[in-house]
Enzyme design. Structure first.
Site, PDB file in Angstrom:
ATOM      1  N   HIS A  61       0.842  -1.203   0.000  1.00 17.69           N
ATOM      2  CA  HIS A  61       0.000   0.000   0.000  1.00 17.69           C
ATOM      3  C   HIS A  61       0.879   1.254   0.000  1.00 17.69           C
ATOM      4  CE1 HIS A  61       1.060   0.863   4.163  1.00 17.69           C
ATOM      5  NE2 HIS A  61       0.922  -0.445   4.380  1.00 17.69           N
ATOM      6  N   GLU A  82      -2.077  -7.362   7.179  1.00 15.79           N
ATOM      7  CA  GLU A  82      -0.759  -7.162   7.788  1.00 15.79           C
ATOM      8  C   GLU A  82      -0.645  -7.910   9.107  1.00 15.79           C
ATOM      9  OE1 GLU A  82       2.199  -6.903   7.522  1.00 15.79           O
ATOM     10  OE2 GLU A  82       2.919  -4.839   7.613  1.00 15.79           O
TER      11      GLU A  82
END
Length: 178
Positions: free
Chosen positions: A11, A84
């Site tokens: 990201h 994550e």
């Protein structure tokens, strides 16, 4: 045999990453810099024939995937396996704050981030156990296609170190991803 091309994308930048804070499971948007990074990526891959876009369920990954998808009318697929690593009670803290407050935990994590997890957190082993099946499913589902998957720094490094066949305990030292 058909080749599947998988783009593994971290990201874009966030304010927490700029401050070197643990932000594994924290819902945080992209910063202006992060949006600019992702817009450049979208321009770069727009003609690559991407047939599907997958992303982590965390805000920064979804925002990244939406920007990259642009106007290509691809529905985002959001498997939890791309999420994550969870840092538990370290979330939102800087490295310095973690070292000061949880010195013993931090030292153990520095020594072996693959098998150690801070209190309330997740080990690299746990991340690998969920990301490998998620990536395998993406590849099987899209054989011979180009697919983009938006994930996170630790998750991608753990995955790559496993796929490249080196000691996954060294994922933080042997791979970097700006």
């Amino acid at each position: 045999m058909t080749t599947t091309r998988l783009y593994l994308v971290r990201h874009g930048a966030t304010q927490l990453s700029a401050e070197d804070r643990f932000s594994g499971d924290v819902g945080v948007p992209l910063s202006a810099e992060g949006r600019a990074q992702v817009e450049r990526l979208a321009e770069r891959v727009k003609d690559d024939g991407i047939s599907a876009i997958y992303c982590s369920p965390l805000d920064r990954a979804i925002e990244t995937a939406r920007i990259v998808s642009g106007g290509c009318n691809l529905e985002l697929q959001i498997p939890d396996g791309l999420r994550e690593i969870r840092h538990g009670r370290w979330e939102g803290l800087t490295r310095r704050e973690v070292e000061e407050r949880f010195g013993v935990e931090y030292a153990a994590w520095e020594e072996d981030p693959f098998t150690f997890a801070p209190e309330g957190g997740e080990s690299g082993v746990s991340v690998l156990a969920r990301v490998l099946p998620a990536v395998r499913e993406i590849i099987v589902r899209h054989a011979g296609q180009s697919v983009l998957a938006v994930s996170h720094k630790a998750t991608i490094r753990i995955l790559l170190s496993s796929l490249l066949g080196f000691d996954t305990r060294g994922y933080r030292d042997r791979l970097d991803q700006a």
